[in-house]
Scaffold this motif. Sequence first.
Motif, PDB file in Angstrom:
ATOM      1  N   GLY A  19      48.915  21.055  46.920  1.00 33.78           N
ATOM      2  CA  GLY A  19      47.428  20.652  47.528  1.00 33.78           C
ATOM      3  C   GLY A  19      46.559  21.096  46.780  1.00 33.78           C
ATOM      4  O   GLY A  19      46.744  22.294  46.330  1.00 33.78           O
ATOM      5  N   THR A  20      45.184  20.608  46.545  1.00 30.44           N
ATOM      6  CA  THR A  20      44.411  20.951  45.745  1.00 30.44           C
ATOM      7  C   THR A  20      43.231  21.642  46.496  1.00 30.44           C
ATOM      8  O   THR A  20      42.198  21.578  46.261  1.00 30.44           O
ATOM      9  CB  THR A  20      44.017  19.958  44.626  1.00 30.44           C
ATOM     10  N   ARG A  21      43.442  21.966  47.894  1.00 31.61           N
ATOM     11  CA  ARG A  21      42.159  22.192  48.676  1.00 31.61           C
ATOM     12  C   ARG A  21      41.837  23.487  48.329  1.00 31.61           C
ATOM     13  O   ARG A  21      42.517  24.474  47.949  1.00 31.61           O
ATOM     14  CB  ARG A  21      42.474  22.278  50.186  1.00 31.61           C
ATOM     15  N   ALA A  22      40.659  23.837  48.116  1.00 28.65           N
ATOM     16  CA  ALA A  22      39.959  25.143  47.360  1.00 28.65           C
ATOM     17  C   ALA A  22      40.278  26.306  48.547  1.00 28.65           C
ATOM     18  O   ALA A  22      40.413  25.893  49.785  1.00 28.65           O
ATOM     19  CB  ALA A  22      38.575  25.012  47.195  1.00 28.65           C
ATOM     20  N   THR A  23      40.203  27.375  48.348  1.00 27.09           N
ATOM     21  CA  THR A  23      40.326  28.611  49.225  1.00 27.09           C
ATOM     22  C   THR A  23      38.839  28.510  49.968  1.00 27.09           C
ATOM     23  O   THR A  23      37.953  28.289  49.414  1.00 27.09           O
ATOM     24  CB  THR A  23      40.376  29.799  48.400  1.00 27.09           C
ATOM     25  N   PRO A  24      39.292  28.473  51.434  1.00 32.95           N
ATOM     26  CA  PRO A  24      38.007  28.299  52.044  1.00 32.95           C
ATOM     27  C   PRO A  24      36.805  29.497  51.696  1.00 32.95           C
ATOM     28  O   PRO A  24      37.155  30.541  51.446  1.00 32.95           O
ATOM     29  CB  PRO A  24      38.463  28.669  53.635  1.00 32.95           C
ATOM     30  N   LEU A  28      36.680  33.677  50.741  1.00 32.72           N
ATOM     31  CA  LEU A  28      35.965  34.269  49.451  1.00 32.72           C
ATOM     32  C   LEU A  28      34.893  35.273  49.574  1.00 32.72           C
ATOM     33  O   LEU A  28      34.733  36.437  49.296  1.00 32.72           O
ATOM     34  CB  LEU A  28      35.644  33.101  48.476  1.00 32.72           C
ATOM     35  N   ALA A  29      34.109  34.747  50.790  1.00 32.49           N
ATOM     36  CA  ALA A  29      32.975  35.700  50.967  1.00 32.49           C
ATOM     37  C   ALA A  29      33.666  37.015  51.527  1.00 32.49           C
ATOM     38  O   ALA A  29      33.146  38.189  51.112  1.00 32.49           O
ATOM     39  CB  ALA A  29      32.464  35.095  52.033  1.00 32.49           C
ATOM     40  N   ILE A  33      32.828  40.758  50.008  1.00 34.38           N
ATOM     41  CA  ILE A  33      32.127  41.894  50.756  1.00 34.38           C
ATOM     42  C   ILE A  33      33.126  43.108  50.852  1.00 34.38           C
ATOM     43  O   ILE A  33      32.546  44.166  50.718  1.00 34.38           O
ATOM     44  CB  ILE A  33      32.233  41.298  52.417  1.00 34.38           C
ATOM     45  N   LEU A  34      34.485  42.989  50.991  1.00 34.11           N
ATOM     46  CA  LEU A  34      35.271  44.131  50.739  1.00 34.11           C
ATOM     47  C   LEU A  34      35.350  44.566  49.582  1.00 34.11           C
ATOM     48  O   LEU A  34      35.076  45.924  49.562  1.00 34.11           O
ATOM     49  CB  LEU A  34      36.786  43.568  51.148  1.00 34.11           C
ATOM     50  N   ILE A  35      35.120  44.033  48.376  1.00 37.48           N
ATOM     51  CA  ILE A  35      35.047  44.567  47.237  1.00 37.48           C
ATOM     52  C   ILE A  35      33.536  45.336  46.926  1.00 37.48           C
ATOM     53  O   ILE A  35      33.890  46.525  46.508  1.00 37.48           O
ATOM     54  CB  ILE A  35      34.936  43.499  46.070  1.00 37.48           C
ATOM     55  N   VAL A  36      32.461  44.624  47.376  1.00 38.28           N
ATOM     56  CA  VAL A  36      31.432  45.517  47.468  1.00 38.28           C
ATOM     57  C   VAL A  36      31.491  46.752  48.336  1.00 38.28           C
ATOM     58  O   VAL A  36      30.850  47.904  47.668  1.00 38.28           O
ATOM     59  CB  VAL A  36      30.490  44.497  47.692  1.00 38.28           C
ATOM     60  N   TRP A  37      31.924  46.651  49.202  1.00 37.79           N
ATOM     61  CA  TRP A  37      32.011  47.689  50.226  1.00 37.79           C
ATOM     62  C   TRP A  37      32.863  48.961  49.626  1.00 37.79           C
ATOM     63  O   TRP A  37      32.571  50.156  49.496  1.00 37.79           O
ATOM     64  CB  TRP A  37      32.423  47.387  51.722  1.00 37.79           C
ATOM     65  N   GLY A  38      33.954  48.459  49.136  1.00 35.37           N
ATOM     66  CA  GLY A  38      34.882  49.394  48.676  1.00 35.37           C
ATOM     67  C   GLY A  38      34.443  50.103  47.276  1.00 35.37           C
ATOM     68  O   GLY A  38      34.243  51.429  47.197  1.00 35.37           O
ATOM     69  N   VAL A  39      33.760  49.397  46.387  1.00 41.00           N
ATOM     70  CA  VAL A  39      33.378  50.047  45.070  1.00 41.00           C
ATOM     71  C   VAL A  39      32.032  50.907  45.654  1.00 41.00           C
ATOM     72  O   VAL A  39      31.852  52.224  45.355  1.00 41.00           O
ATOM     73  CB  VAL A  39      32.958  48.930  44.230  1.00 41.00           C
TER      74      VAL A  39
END
Length: 218
Positions: A19-24, A28-29, A33-39
């Motif tokens: 299926g080619t449905r994109a990641t919701p 992604l948001a 958010i988790l990356i920004v928070w972690g860094v």
Amino acid sequence: MNQHDHRAQYREAPEPEEGTRATPKIVLAWIAILIVWGVGYYTWQIGKPMLGGDSRSAVAAVQQEPGPADDAGASGSASSESPDSGGGTAAAKADGAAIYSAQCSACHQANGQGVPGAFPPLASSEWLLADAAIPVAIVHDGLQGEIQVAGNTFQGVMPKFGGTLSDAELAAVLSYARSEWGNSAGEIDPATVTEHKERFGDRGDWSAEELKEVFGEP
Ligand code: HEC
């Protein structure tokens, strides 16, 4: 290719495809958010002391608590209760004791006797018990070269603690050492450490000779 091949191909169903449905977007948001928070959290912690794991240094933790207690003592029956001021002192001592065992006892030993021939004693040391400016200079900037302590000669290197300990921590650990193991010299005020920094800035190790020149005989 003959007719049969073609027929076989038409009969088959097409290859199944992913299926080619994109990641919701919400997922992604969340990842962003988790990356920004972690860094962000990591950068925020850089350079902070790791004592206790909650970013409070030993001194800060102690200083926060006695505040209200002291006020209560002062506004209450202050005159009859001398432990009022004693409470604060005890807290500062406990704290100095913790810093001493963490930072100094490896060399000067838990009993303040040092190690003969290697580390000078702090018990009955004329340098430690001298005018506050001398021990503050030694511990803030470090010391090396020949030194006479309590009748014995030592020649070693004492690291500086100016960058490692805050003014309050430095004062607390020296106040502790000045009142332990039979020592009875006055407490050292964090302001003395601050004054020392203003006067001498970021200088290197002292030697016993230099200390005598600048501060006089201990
Ligand atoms: C790595 C070992 C080491 C550590 C850790 C250390 N010292 Fe020292 N200290 C020395 C040595 C060695 C000397 C003597 C230096 C010399 O020979 O000139 C000394 C000298 C001293 C002196 C002056 C001489 C005396 O015996 O009174 C004082 C005061 C002192 N240290 C206090 C402290 C305090 C307080 C701490 C902890 C904050 C501490 N030291 C941590 C090794 C150490």
